[in-house]
Write a protein that holds these residues in place. Structure first.
Motif, short mmCIF file in Angstrom:
data_model
loop_
_atom_site.label_atom_id
_atom_site.label_comp_id
_atom_site.label_asym_id
_atom_site.label_seq_id
_atom_site.Cartn_x
_atom_site.Cartn_y
_atom_site.Cartn_z
N UNK A 22 24.38 40.01 -32.55
CA UNK A 22 25.69 40.24 -31.73
C UNK A 22 25.39 40.57 -30.27
N UNK A 23 26.38 40.24 -29.51
CA UNK A 23 26.15 40.50 -27.92
C UNK A 23 26.67 41.90 -27.84
N UNK A 24 25.83 42.88 -27.08
CA UNK A 24 26.06 44.29 -27.08
C UNK A 24 25.93 44.64 -25.49
N UNK A 25 26.97 45.20 -25.13
CA UNK A 25 27.45 45.52 -23.71
C UNK A 25 27.76 47.07 -23.54
N UNK A 26 27.49 47.92 -22.91
CA UNK A 26 28.15 49.33 -22.65
C UNK A 26 28.76 49.31 -21.29
N UNK A 27 30.30 49.41 -21.54
CA UNK A 27 31.21 49.35 -20.35
C UNK A 27 31.61 51.05 -20.40
N UNK A 54 28.05 58.94 -23.89
CA UNK A 54 29.37 58.96 -23.36
C UNK A 54 30.02 57.92 -24.16
N UNK A 55 29.63 57.18 -24.97
CA UNK A 55 30.28 56.01 -25.70
C UNK A 55 31.22 56.75 -26.71
N UNK A 56 32.60 56.53 -26.46
CA UNK A 56 33.62 57.17 -27.59
C UNK A 56 34.17 55.88 -28.51
N UNK A 57 34.37 54.69 -28.06
CA UNK A 57 35.11 53.67 -28.74
C UNK A 57 34.11 52.40 -28.61
N UNK A 58 34.33 51.65 -29.93
CA UNK A 58 33.51 50.47 -30.28
C UNK A 58 34.44 49.46 -30.03
N UNK A 59 34.41 48.28 -29.26
CA UNK A 59 35.16 47.21 -29.18
C UNK A 59 34.57 46.01 -29.97
N UNK A 60 35.11 45.59 -31.15
CA UNK A 60 34.89 44.57 -31.82
C UNK A 60 35.59 43.21 -31.23
N UNK A 218 48.01 50.37 -28.31
CA UNK A 218 47.22 49.16 -27.75
C UNK A 218 46.17 49.77 -26.80
N UNK A 219 44.98 49.54 -27.02
CA UNK A 219 43.96 49.75 -25.87
C UNK A 219 43.50 48.63 -25.35
N UNK A 220 42.78 48.88 -24.12
CA UNK A 220 42.30 47.68 -23.42
C UNK A 220 40.71 47.83 -23.02
N UNK A 221 40.02 46.70 -23.41
CA UNK A 221 38.54 46.87 -23.01
C UNK A 221 38.15 47.05 -21.48
N UNK A 222 37.16 47.85 -21.15
CA UNK A 222 36.97 47.90 -19.86
C UNK A 222 36.44 46.52 -19.12
N UNK A 223 36.13 45.64 -19.92
CA UNK A 223 35.83 44.44 -19.24
C UNK A 223 36.82 43.47 -18.77
#
Length: 224
Positions: A22-27, A54-60, A218-223
């Motif tokens: 998996x590609x793994x990135x912290x934003x 600080x990570x609270x959410x996992x974006x899949x 709906x949430x939005x990814x930070x990237x």
């Protein structure tokens, strides 16, 4: 729209290719995971979480699934840490276990609603046939019931974990933004000729009612 039979092809290739992690990135407070799930992903994800309090959410994002036990372990890890999960694009098969591990589970606004979905089914051998022994030994039905916070319909879960071919799955879309003849959930068996998701069996219960998601926000990814 991606066709289910293509997912089976991807799964068979990716599970057999251990180099595709998996590609793994912290934003900021999000950990963004995309691509296939393989065994080594557990240690990699756990390491990122340990070094990122600080990570609270996992974006899949756009994951066809992959190694089944790793999917369970990561989902359980997310729940233990009270992390939220959100789907960006598609999250199929083993990826759905990661998703169900979220304490709060969302769809994102990253992609159009018709391109944003969670797909679940059973476990399969390398020929794409249902491996019922593995489904039973991993207690898939009970795991889904538990991680849907007890909301999943037992009879319906029994049906989707018995889908005969890896090409089939039950597809959950956001019921607040997808309405195809009054439905947002569709079950494909993987045996239909040239299947399209919206031509498959329409299921009256939706993702929110069944605990696949527990919020319509709906949430939005930070990237994005």
């Amino acid at each position: 729209m991606r066709l289910p039979f293509l997912v089976a092809v991807l799964l068979s290739r990716l599970v057999a290719s251990p180099g595709h992690a998996m590609d793994i990135r912290v934003m900021n407070d999000q950990l963004i995971l995309s691509g296939p799930v393989i065994t080594s992903d557990y240690d990699a994800v756990e390491s990122r979480l340990s070094s990122g309090p600080q990570i609270k959410m996992i974006i899949l994002r756009n994951s066809p699934g992959g190694h089944a036990p790793t999917g369970y372990r990561l989902g359980e890890l997310f729940r233990q840490k009270s992390l939220d999960t959100a789907v960006s694009g598609y999250c199929y098969s083993s990826c759905s276990r990661l998703f169900l591990g979220g304490k709060e589970r969302y769809f994102t606004a990253d992609y159009p609603p018709l391109s944003t979905q969670v797909g679940l089914h059973g476990h399969y051998d390398r020929n794409g046939n249902l491996n019922w022994a593995l489904v039973s030994s991993l207690h898939l039905r009970d795991w889904i019931i538990r991680y849907s916070d007890g909301k999943a319909d037992v009879a319906l879960v029994e049906r989707w974990i018995r889908i005969p071919r890896a090409a089939g799955m039950i597809h959950f879309y956001n019921p607040a933004s997808v309405n195809v003849g009054g439905y947002s959930t569709f079950m494909c068996q993987g045996t239909e000729p040239n299947p399209r998701v919206f031509d498959c069996e329409r299921i009256g219960e939706n993702a929110l009612e069944l605990g696949i998601i527990n919020s319509l926000t709906l949430v939005r990814s930070h990237d994005r």
